[in-house]
Design a protein around this motif. Sequence first.
Motif, PDB file in Angstrom:
ATOM      1  N   ASN A  35      21.270  -5.934   0.571  1.00 43.86           N
ATOM      2  CA  ASN A  35      22.834  -5.837   1.639  1.00 43.86           C
ATOM      3  C   ASN A  35      22.629  -4.744   1.523  1.00 43.86           C
ATOM      4  OD1 ASN A  35      24.709  -6.284   2.446  1.00 43.86           O
ATOM      5  ND2 ASN A  35      26.329  -5.536   1.071  1.00 43.86           N
ATOM      6  N   THR A  36      21.186  -4.492   2.414  1.00 46.02           N
ATOM      7  CA  THR A  36      20.777  -3.178   3.117  1.00 46.02           C
ATOM      8  C   THR A  36      20.171  -3.605   4.472  1.00 46.02           C
ATOM      9  OG1 THR A  36      19.527  -1.082   2.663  1.00 46.02           O
ATOM     10  CG2 THR A  36      18.592  -3.100   1.571  1.00 46.02           C
ATOM     11  N   ASN A  37      19.489  -2.160   4.845  1.00 44.03           N
ATOM     12  CA  ASN A  37      19.116  -2.388   6.627  1.00 44.03           C
ATOM     13  C   ASN A  37      17.642  -3.151   5.971  1.00 44.03           C
ATOM     14  OD1 ASN A  37      17.212  -1.503   8.769  1.00 44.03           O
ATOM     15  ND2 ASN A  37      19.367  -0.607   8.960  1.00 44.03           N
ATOM     16  N   ALA A  38      17.068  -3.751   7.216  1.00 39.25           N
ATOM     17  CA  ALA A  38      15.930  -4.778   7.294  1.00 39.25           C
ATOM     18  C   ALA A  38      14.945  -3.030   6.780  1.00 39.25           C
ATOM     19  CB  ALA A  38      15.537  -5.504   8.165  1.00 39.25           C
ATOM     20  N   ALA A  39      14.977  -1.959   7.652  1.00 39.75           N
ATOM     21  CA  ALA A  39      13.915  -0.984   7.786  1.00 39.75           C
ATOM     22  C   ALA A  39      13.611  -0.688   6.312  1.00 39.75           C
ATOM     23  CB  ALA A  39      14.662   0.237   8.593  1.00 39.75           C
ATOM     24  N   VAL A  40      14.760  -0.618   5.609  1.00 42.21           N
ATOM     25  CA  VAL A  40      14.386  -0.021   4.053  1.00 42.21           C
ATOM     26  C   VAL A  40      13.650  -0.678   3.198  1.00 42.21           C
ATOM     27  CG1 VAL A  40      16.268   0.542   1.816  1.00 42.21           C
ATOM     28  CG2 VAL A  40      17.045   1.267   3.995  1.00 42.21           C
ATOM     29  N   ILE A  41      13.391  -2.351   3.573  1.00 40.91           N
ATOM     30  CA  ILE A  41      13.285  -2.930   3.109  1.00 40.91           C
ATOM     31  C   ILE A  41      11.848  -2.356   3.544  1.00 40.91           C
ATOM     32  CG2 ILE A  41      12.282  -5.402   2.761  1.00 40.91           C
ATOM     33  CD1 ILE A  41      15.371  -4.733   0.869  1.00 40.91           C
ATOM     34  N   ARG A  42      11.124  -2.670   4.623  1.00 36.89           N
ATOM     35  CA  ARG A  42      10.249  -2.564   5.462  1.00 36.89           C
ATOM     36  C   ARG A  42       9.455  -0.988   4.029  1.00 36.89           C
ATOM     37  NH1 ARG A  42      12.512  -5.436   9.760  1.00 36.89           N
ATOM     38  NH2 ARG A  42      12.954  -3.367  10.552  1.00 36.89           N
ATOM     39  N   LYS A  43      10.132   0.263   4.199  1.00 39.18           N
ATOM     40  CA  LYS A  43      10.096   1.513   3.812  1.00 39.18           C
ATOM     41  C   LYS A  43       9.461   1.470   2.503  1.00 39.18           C
ATOM     42  CE  LYS A  43      11.213   6.077   2.812  1.00 39.18           C
ATOM     43  NZ  LYS A  43      11.854   6.913   2.711  1.00 39.18           N
ATOM     44  N   ILE A  44      10.187   0.260   1.515  1.00 37.38           N
ATOM     45  CA  ILE A  44       9.941   0.481  -0.076  1.00 37.38           C
ATOM     46  C   ILE A  44       8.892  -0.966   0.051  1.00 37.38           C
ATOM     47  CG2 ILE A  44      10.746  -0.758  -2.649  1.00 37.38           C
ATOM     48  CD1 ILE A  44      13.837  -0.036  -1.586  1.00 37.38           C
ATOM     49  N   MET A  45       9.008  -1.957   1.062  1.00 39.04           N
ATOM     50  CA  MET A  45       7.684  -2.852   1.416  1.00 39.04           C
ATOM     51  C   MET A  45       6.235  -1.825   1.499  1.00 39.04           C
ATOM     52  SD  MET A  45       8.843  -6.597   2.584  1.00 39.04           S
ATOM     53  CE  MET A  45       8.524  -6.599   3.332  1.00 39.04           C
ATOM     54  N   GLY A  46       6.240  -1.122   2.277  1.00 41.00           N
ATOM     55  CA  GLY A  46       5.084  -0.370   2.413  1.00 41.00           C
ATOM     56  C   GLY A  46       4.217   0.308   1.360  1.00 41.00           C
ATOM     57  N   MET A  47       5.688   0.720   0.329  1.00 34.53           N
ATOM     58  CA  MET A  47       5.101   1.282  -1.229  1.00 34.53           C
ATOM     59  C   MET A  47       4.115   0.171  -1.578  1.00 34.53           C
ATOM     60  SD  MET A  47       9.058   3.767  -1.479  1.00 34.53           S
ATOM     61  CE  MET A  47       8.647   5.580  -0.834  1.00 34.53           C
ATOM     62  N   LEU A  48       4.941  -0.566  -1.738  1.00 35.06           N
ATOM     63  CA  LEU A  48       5.130  -1.475  -2.602  1.00 35.06           C
ATOM     64  C   LEU A  48       3.170  -2.080  -2.277  1.00 35.06           C
ATOM     65  CD1 LEU A  48       8.198  -4.013  -2.911  1.00 35.06           C
ATOM     66  CD2 LEU A  48       6.900  -2.018  -4.538  1.00 35.06           C
ATOM     67  N   LYS A  49       3.425  -1.995  -0.636  1.00 36.83           N
ATOM     68  CA  LYS A  49       1.997  -2.782  -0.206  1.00 36.83           C
ATOM     69  C   LYS A  49       1.018  -1.800  -0.425  1.00 36.83           C
ATOM     70  CE  LYS A  49      -0.283  -4.142   3.549  1.00 36.83           C
ATOM     71  NZ  LYS A  49      -1.455  -2.671   4.937  1.00 36.83           N
ATOM     72  N   LYS A  50       1.243  -0.170  -0.317  1.00 34.42           N
ATOM     73  CA  LYS A  50       0.080   0.615  -0.982  1.00 34.42           C
ATOM     74  C   LYS A  50      -0.693   0.971  -1.903  1.00 34.42           C
ATOM     75  CE  LYS A  50      -0.821   5.716  -0.163  1.00 34.42           C
ATOM     76  NZ  LYS A  50       0.340   7.369   0.162  1.00 34.42           N
ATOM     77  N   ALA A  51       0.558   0.700  -3.060  1.00 32.63           N
ATOM     78  CA  ALA A  51      -0.153   0.492  -4.742  1.00 32.63           C
ATOM     79  C   ALA A  51      -0.478  -0.847  -4.735  1.00 32.63           C
ATOM     80  CB  ALA A  51       1.985   0.608  -5.008  1.00 32.63           C
ATOM     81  N   ASP A  52      -0.865  -1.536  -4.172  1.00 32.94           N
ATOM     82  CA  ASP A  52      -1.401  -3.181  -4.234  1.00 32.94           C
ATOM     83  C   ASP A  52      -0.579  -3.517  -4.970  1.00 32.94           C
ATOM     84  OD1 ASP A  52      -3.516  -2.079  -2.596  1.00 32.94           O
ATOM     85  OD2 ASP A  52      -4.888  -1.091  -4.801  1.00 32.94           O
ATOM     86  N   LEU A  53      -0.036  -3.444  -5.181  1.00 34.67           N
ATOM     87  CA  LEU A  53       1.578  -4.828  -6.135  1.00 34.67           C
ATOM     88  C   LEU A  53       1.857  -6.162  -4.204  1.00 34.67           C
ATOM     89  CD1 LEU A  53       3.905  -1.786  -6.881  1.00 34.67           C
ATOM     90  CD2 LEU A  53       1.881  -3.320  -8.419  1.00 34.67           C
ATOM     91  N   ILE A  54       1.943  -5.544  -3.501  1.00 34.92           N
ATOM     92  CA  ILE A  54       2.187  -7.146  -2.480  1.00 34.92           C
ATOM     93  C   ILE A  54       0.999  -7.286  -1.246  1.00 34.92           C
ATOM     94  CG2 ILE A  54       4.364  -7.324  -3.036  1.00 34.92           C
ATOM     95  CD1 ILE A  54       4.871  -5.653  -0.473  1.00 34.92           C
ATOM     96  N   THR A  55       0.304  -7.895  -1.242  1.00 38.39           N
ATOM     97  CA  THR A  55       0.206  -7.942   0.453  1.00 38.39           C
ATOM     98  C   THR A  55       1.272  -8.304   1.563  1.00 38.39           C
ATOM     99  OG1 THR A  55      -0.799 -10.371   0.474  1.00 38.39           O
ATOM    100  CG2 THR A  55      -2.035  -8.850  -0.499  1.00 38.39           C
ATOM    101  N   VAL A  56       0.601  -7.630   3.113  1.00 41.28           N
ATOM    102  CA  VAL A  56       1.661  -8.063   4.010  1.00 41.28           C
ATOM    103  C   VAL A  56       1.312  -8.730   4.989  1.00 41.28           C
ATOM    104  CG1 VAL A  56       4.105  -7.245   5.227  1.00 41.28           C
ATOM    105  CG2 VAL A  56       3.143  -6.563   2.655  1.00 41.28           C
ATOM    106  N   GLN A  57       1.863  -9.059   5.534  1.00 39.44           N
ATOM    107  CA  GLN A  57       1.242  -9.934   7.063  1.00 39.44           C
ATOM    108  C   GLN A  57       2.603  -9.971   7.733  1.00 39.44           C
ATOM    109  OE1 GLN A  57      -0.313 -13.377   6.238  1.00 39.44           O
ATOM    110  NE2 GLN A  57      -1.959 -12.888   5.494  1.00 39.44           N
ATOM    111  N   PRO A  58       2.343  -8.469   9.042  1.00 44.15           N
ATOM    112  CA  PRO A  58       2.844  -8.447   9.433  1.00 44.15           C
ATOM    113  C   PRO A  58       3.024  -9.324  10.802  1.00 44.15           C
ATOM    114  CG  PRO A  58       1.303  -6.639   9.113  1.00 44.15           C
ATOM    115  CD  PRO A  58       1.460  -7.427   8.670  1.00 44.15           C
ATOM    116  N   GLY A  59       4.542 -10.065  11.032  1.00 45.59           N
ATOM    117  CA  GLY A  59       4.479 -10.607  12.434  1.00 45.59           C
ATOM    118  C   GLY A  59       4.299 -12.180  12.128  1.00 45.59           C
TER     119      GLY A  59
END
Length: 143
Positions: A35-59
């Motif tokens: 229940n937030t903005n997708a931009a907030v989610i992308r920012k936090i996902m970027g942090m999780l990715k940088k910490a090597d907790l997730i991988t993301v394939q944009p698009g």
Amino acid sequence: MSISSRFSVGIHILSLIELNKNTVNTSESIAESVNTNAAVIRKIMGMLKKADLITVQPGVAGIQFARDYAEITLLDVYNAVHVVKDNELFSVHSNPNPNCIVGQTIQGSVEHYFHRAQRAMEDELKTMTIKDVIDDMRRDVQS
């Protein structure tokens, strides 16, 4: 003041990745769940990715765990989303009255207690995993 909500949102994102693993998880669909903005989610996902907790394939809407979620501790998430700086969970007011006996000594007197409390909390977070959270969610849904 409280710990940044990025911590609980990070846990939310990681939980959704597992619980919705047979669905396409997009930042928009995760944002709807949080229940937030997708931009907030992308920012936090970027942090999780940088910490090597997730991988993301944009698009491609491809979000996956970078390692087994049973090995990702809540401390990993806490650190990934930069909840607080080292030894700064608790802060002491910065301008006490230097003419007061308490004002003269409060910072040095309580700082080490605050550091101990933060270490204790972080030690406890090391014992909890994303799997534990997901198992709790599954139990709650079944009851």
